[in-house]
Scaffold this active site. Sequence first.
Site, PDB file in Angstrom:
ATOM      1  N   LYS A 118       0.631  -1.079  -0.018  1.00 41.94           N
ATOM      2  CA  LYS A 118      -0.100  -0.023  -0.080  1.00 41.94           C
ATOM      3  C   LYS A 118       0.878   1.287   0.060  1.00 41.94           C
ATOM      4  CE  LYS A 118      -3.799  -2.496   2.149  1.00 41.94           C
ATOM      5  NZ  LYS A 118      -4.062  -3.251   3.290  1.00 41.94           N
TER       6      LYS A 118
ATOM      7  N   GLN B  89      -5.460  -2.387   9.396  1.00 43.60           N
ATOM      8  CA  GLN B  89      -4.951  -3.575   8.661  1.00 43.60           C
ATOM      9  C   GLN B  89      -5.473  -4.902   9.503  1.00 43.60           C
ATOM     10  OE1 GLN B  89      -3.247  -3.741   5.708  1.00 43.60           O
ATOM     11  NE2 GLN B  89      -3.853  -5.967   5.768  1.00 43.60           N
TER      12      GLN B  89
ATOM     13  N   ASP C 256     -11.779   1.022   3.359  1.00 47.20           N
ATOM     14  CA  ASP C 256     -12.076  -0.283   3.417  1.00 47.20           C
ATOM     15  C   ASP C 256     -13.431  -0.714   3.156  1.00 47.20           C
ATOM     16  OD1 ASP C 256     -10.190  -2.084   3.356  1.00 47.20           O
ATOM     17  OD2 ASP C 256      -9.643  -2.475   5.341  1.00 47.20           O
TER      18      ASP C 256
END
Length: 279
Positions: free
Chosen positions: A48, A92, A115
């Site tokens: 990322k 994460q 997300d």
Amino acid sequence: MFLLDGRKVKEVGLENLKSKLAKLDKTLTLAVIQIGNDPASNIYVSNKNKTATKLGCNFIHIKFDETVEEKEVLEKIDELNYDEDIDGILVQMPIPKHLNETLIQNRVKSYKDVDGLTDINAGLLVHNKDSLISCTPHGILTLLNYYDIKISKKHVVIVGRSNLVGKPLINLMLNNDATVTVCHSKTENLSDITKTADILIVAVGRPNFIKEDMVKDGVVVVDVGINRVDDKIVGDVDFDSVSKKVSAITPVPGGVGQMTILELFNNLYKAYHLRIQGK
Ligand code: NAP
């Protein structure tokens, strides 16, 4: 058999996004919270970071120790939520078991939830309203659209019903006028159902789970699975046998996984606009 090349579509998508980002009067910032030192997470976070650099975005990596208290994580999310310089926040996964995953995910303001995993964004998707959509399902839609694979009127069978992949996919496909069937671990006679799919999307997490005798000729197969077997990455679909019957299929690696990171940064761009529109 035609390969749905996620790597290529990601590159096209990133170039497109890069030119849109260049027209903004600010540099967007993604904040990633990582808890613990999971080796796979280290790789995902690093990827990322690299993509952010490639796109000219800022990347803030906040790393907590495995034993961090929930309160401390929530306070950090609050701080990022109210920081005008932060455009998107991602926690994460996976996180350690002592932490409440749902509570932590939902602490992120919906307009910074790149997300797409908050209850608010999940609900907006169900109602087919503008939202930040979970990256992997969104990437699958982008991939099918890129290759002009029609979804409307098709029978889409999804194997797997996780909040991350299966459930958002149900609504995405439905919102695109597919007829949708969802299968899971309690489904009986699975192959009778998978054989009726025009488009079969598999997100189970079991290596080579879908075999040749479980699909019909000419099906489009999307393999979401990422499984490590003897130091190799394999999907949930037994590629060698199934690919003989399909009209198109995603490879693993090089398929859906590539699309996920593209959609993360598309979400960052969208998150910025949602925020300035006050949504
Ligand atoms: P998950 O949360 O473990 O969900 C797995 C789903 O598969 C569950 O709904 C489960 O049913 C179902 N299932 C398990 N065994 C089954 C069986 N025998 N028959 C039918 N269904 C069965 O996994 P996930 O997060 O959705 O991820 C699935 C896979 O995709 C994993 O390999 C993961 O690594 C990969 N993944 C890839 C990406 C990417 O970017 N490419 C992103 C996310 C995930 P129940 O609900 O009944 O338990």
